[in-house]
Structure formats: C-alpha cells, structure tokens
Motif scaffolding. Structure first.
Motif, PDB file in Angstrom:
ATOM      1  N   LEU A  43     -17.321  16.460  28.236  1.00 16.91           N
ATOM      2  CA  LEU A  43     -16.119  16.851  27.482  1.00 16.91           C
ATOM      3  C   LEU A  43     -16.466  17.139  26.028  1.00 16.91           C
ATOM      4  CD1 LEU A  43     -13.491  14.308  28.885  1.00 16.91           C
ATOM      5  CD2 LEU A  43     -13.636  16.758  29.366  1.00 16.91           C
ATOM      6  N   ALA A  44     -17.352  16.313  25.452  1.00 17.41           N
ATOM      7  CA  ALA A  44     -17.775  16.542  24.065  1.00 17.41           C
ATOM      8  C   ALA A  44     -18.492  17.879  23.935  1.00 17.41           C
ATOM      9  CB  ALA A  44     -18.683  15.402  23.604  1.00 17.41           C
ATOM     10  N   GLU A  45     -19.332  18.213  24.931  1.00 14.66           N
ATOM     11  CA  GLU A  45     -20.018  19.509  24.907  1.00 14.66           C
ATOM     12  C   GLU A  45     -19.018  20.644  25.042  1.00 14.66           C
ATOM     13  OE1 GLU A  45     -22.881  19.440  28.004  1.00 14.66           O
ATOM     14  OE2 GLU A  45     -24.147  17.890  27.069  1.00 14.66           O
ATOM     15  N   ALA A  46     -18.011  20.453  25.882  1.00 20.66           N
ATOM     16  CA  ALA A  46     -16.982  21.480  26.046  1.00 20.66           C
ATOM     17  C   ALA A  46     -16.240  21.730  24.740  1.00 20.66           C
ATOM     18  CB  ALA A  46     -16.008  21.066  27.145  1.00 20.66           C
ATOM     19  N   GLU A  47     -16.006  20.637  23.994  1.00 24.38           N
ATOM     20  CA  GLU A  47     -15.361  20.802  22.687  1.00 24.38           C
ATOM     21  C   GLU A  47     -16.282  21.545  21.723  1.00 24.38           C
ATOM     22  OE1 GLU A  47     -13.741  18.153  18.902  1.00 24.38           O
ATOM     23  OE2 GLU A  47     -14.362  17.147  20.754  1.00 24.38           O
ATOM     24  N   ASN A  49     -18.499  23.677  22.436  1.00 28.08           N
ATOM     25  CA  ASN A  49     -18.578  25.078  22.853  1.00 28.08           C
ATOM     26  C   ASN A  49     -17.231  25.780  22.783  1.00 28.08           C
ATOM     27  OD1 ASN A  49     -21.337  24.815  23.419  1.00 28.08           O
ATOM     28  ND2 ASN A  49     -20.919  24.087  25.513  1.00 28.08           N
ATOM     29  N   GLU A  50     -16.221  25.081  22.233  1.00 31.74           N
ATOM     30  CA  GLU A  50     -14.877  25.617  22.051  1.00 31.74           C
ATOM     31  C   GLU A  50     -14.216  25.992  23.370  1.00 31.74           C
ATOM     32  OE1 GLU A  50     -15.049  28.778  19.213  1.00 31.74           O
ATOM     33  OE2 GLU A  50     -15.608  27.454  17.556  1.00 31.74           O
ATOM     34  N   VAL A  51     -14.599  25.264  24.444  1.00 30.88           N
ATOM     35  CA  VAL A  51     -13.939  25.457  25.730  1.00 30.88           C
ATOM     36  C   VAL A  51     -12.591  24.748  25.730  1.00 30.88           C
ATOM     37  CG1 VAL A  51     -14.108  25.054  28.220  1.00 30.88           C
ATOM     38  CG2 VAL A  51     -16.146  25.691  26.911  1.00 30.88           C
ATOM     39  N   ILE A  52     -12.546  23.564  25.116  1.00 33.93           N
ATOM     40  CA  ILE A  52     -11.298  22.835  24.954  1.00 33.93           C
ATOM     41  C   ILE A  52     -11.166  22.427  23.489  1.00 33.93           C
ATOM     42  CG2 ILE A  52     -11.227  21.948  27.319  1.00 33.93           C
ATOM     43  CD1 ILE A  52     -12.346  19.313  26.275  1.00 33.93           C
ATOM     44  N   GLY A  53      -9.948  22.140  23.086  1.00 31.02           N
ATOM     45  CA  GLY A  53      -9.704  21.728  21.711  1.00 31.02           C
ATOM     46  C   GLY A  53      -9.991  20.251  21.506  1.00 31.02           C
TER      47      GLY A  53
END
Length: 294
Positions: A43-47, A49-53
C-alpha cells in the motif's frame, strides 16, 4: 458430436484462467504479498507511485491492522465510564447529559457493576413531558461483549443489531469498560468530531452552563493562567511547554486518553477529545467547586 476429451467422472470442471500471459509473468516476477506487513508495504508503494492517495492508504492500513485489535484496545475503562444511577432525580440526569454531551448512558442500580440497561439522552425528553413516567420504562437492553471480541466482529454486530454501545466484560465476568461504534470507526477513519466540537479558529476557552469550562489543548499556558487567575507550572522545572495540552500530557506521563483527569494549580483538567495523540479539548473546573459538587 461427442467431446473427444470428456471430463473425468466426478471431477469438477476446472476454472478457466483468464489471466493473460503477461499477467502471469508479472505475478511470477512480483508475487502478491504473503503477510499483513507485506500488504501494508505494498500500500505504501502504491501511494508512492500515486496509485492511491495518502488518505486512502492510511484508511486501508487501519482496516488491515484492525484485524488484530479487540474491544479491550479501544474501550473506555470502567473507572472513566459515565454512568447514570437509576434512582437519580430528573435534574441530576439532565445535568449528566449536559455535562458529558453523550447520547447514550449505561444505567446501574445499587452498585456501578450492576448495569441494568442503556438510557438514550433523547428519551429524557419524554420524562420532561411526563414526570410520572418511570425511568425504567425508557431503558433499552444492554449488550455485553468480552474483552477479547475482535473489532471486525464487533463492528459487524453493531451494524447488524443497530446498537451503538456495548459493555465490555473481563474474563471474570466483571465490567471492564464500554465501547461504542464511534470508538471502532475511529480506528478506520481517525477521530470523529461531533456537533459539540468547536472549530479551533472560533476560540479557545468557553464557559459552560454547569460552571465548568471547555479549553482547547492548543491554548497558551499563560492564557489559561490569566483566565483562571492562577499560576500554572509543571512538576519538572527543566521542561518548558507553550500550550496547556503539551504540559498536561507531560504531567500525565503518557498519551492522554478521553476521560483521564489531572489536578494542577487548583484546577481539574478532564480530557474530552483527542486527535493524533494530542488533546483537542479539556473540561476545566476549579478543584474546590469539583469537591463541593461531589
């Protein structure tokens, strides 16, 4: 025409794998998380990479961590519970509602451990219109849950039975505290403000009807001292604090929780509202007035 490759008798048909070749390769190179901590890192990586806020990531992480939490982790401990005595006069009941601003109250008879029901603050209006009405007739059933009750299961029960408050029982069957649906939801979305929360920009010290005061944790110590005509100093002369919230937290010795109280400089500070580990609001009264009321 018959199937040239009939299925084996008794064997369920295999599911069609709809993943593309590239998806299979990607999953082989970057397999999914195998643990809760790996999922949180994902989830931190997704944030990143601007996948989630950021807000979405924090909320999802809280949902994941909540799986390990129990009622004991979020309950209001028994000594800090605001209870109503079934034999209390109407004026005392109204004073309790105004004083605490809760919407629901456990009601006891005789000893505080003997909780006989839950009283809704709005139901007191029925008493005001019909003074002969018995308070017992207004009580709603009490829900009891063990300390070990998982928050996921507790939230599901709150939603299912439309109940918003439960009494927490320890392993010996004694009252350990209470937990509300707001306590559980705050573990997901953070601190929930209600209609009694005042924007900080609107002021810092407010007089209440019961001769107590509502004081913002961000209020400067000098401002509180001047307002109450006292000298406020901490127990540690080597420490310096600007705000009353910082000083009180230091004096308590740990992250303050709702309902905790401290006496300092002839004043009693009760924690009303916390956010992000800091105290947003205190209820403040003079010690001599508190003693007289007790």
């Amino acid at each position: 025409m018959s199937d040239p490759h009939p299925a084996h008798p008794g064997r369920p048909p295999e599911r069609e794998d709809k993943r593309t070749f590239l998806q299979k390769v990607a999953e082989f190179i970057h397999p999914g998380p195998d643990s809760r901590e790996e999922l949180i890192e994902t989830l931190a990586e997704a944030e990143d990479n601007e996948v989630i806020g950021a807000d979405s990531r924090v909320m999802l992480e809280r949902v994941i961590r909540m799986a390990d939490m129990t009622a004991r982790d979020v309950m209001v401990a028994a000594p800090r519970m605001d209870l109503i005595n079934i034999d209390a006069p109407f004026d005392e009941l109204m004073n309790m509602v105004i004083h605490t601003a809760h919407s629901r109250f456990p009601v006891y008879h005789g000893e505080r451990e003997n909780i006989i029901g839950i009283l809704m603050a709005k139901d007191l209006l029925k008493l005001q219109r019909s003074p002969t009405l018995n308070v017992r007739a207004l009580l709603r059933p009490t829900v009891f849950v063990p300390e070990s009750k998982g928050l996921n299961d507790l939230l599901r029960e709150f939603r299912g039975n439309r109940n918003h408050l439960a009494i927490v029982i320890d392993e010996f069957g004694r009252v350990a505290g209470l937990v509300t649906i707001e306590d559980v939801l705050e573990e997901i979305v953070g601190e929930i403000e209600d209609e009694f929360d005042i924007p900080e920009d609107d002021g810092d010290i407010f007089g209440l009807a019961d001769r107590t005061y509502r004081v913002s944790g961000d209020t400067l110590i000098e401002r509180v001292a001047e307002a109450f005509g006292v000298t406020i100093t901490g127990s540690d002369p080597g420490e310096h604090f600007d705000t009353i919230g910082g000083l009180i937290a230091h004096e308590i010795g740990h992250m303050p929780k709702r309902g905790e109280l401290l006496e300092l400089a002839g004043l009693q500070f009760v924690v009303l509202h916390t956010k992000g580990g800091a105290v947003r609001w205190f209820k403040v009264s003079r010690v001599e007035e508190t003693d007289a009321a007790g």
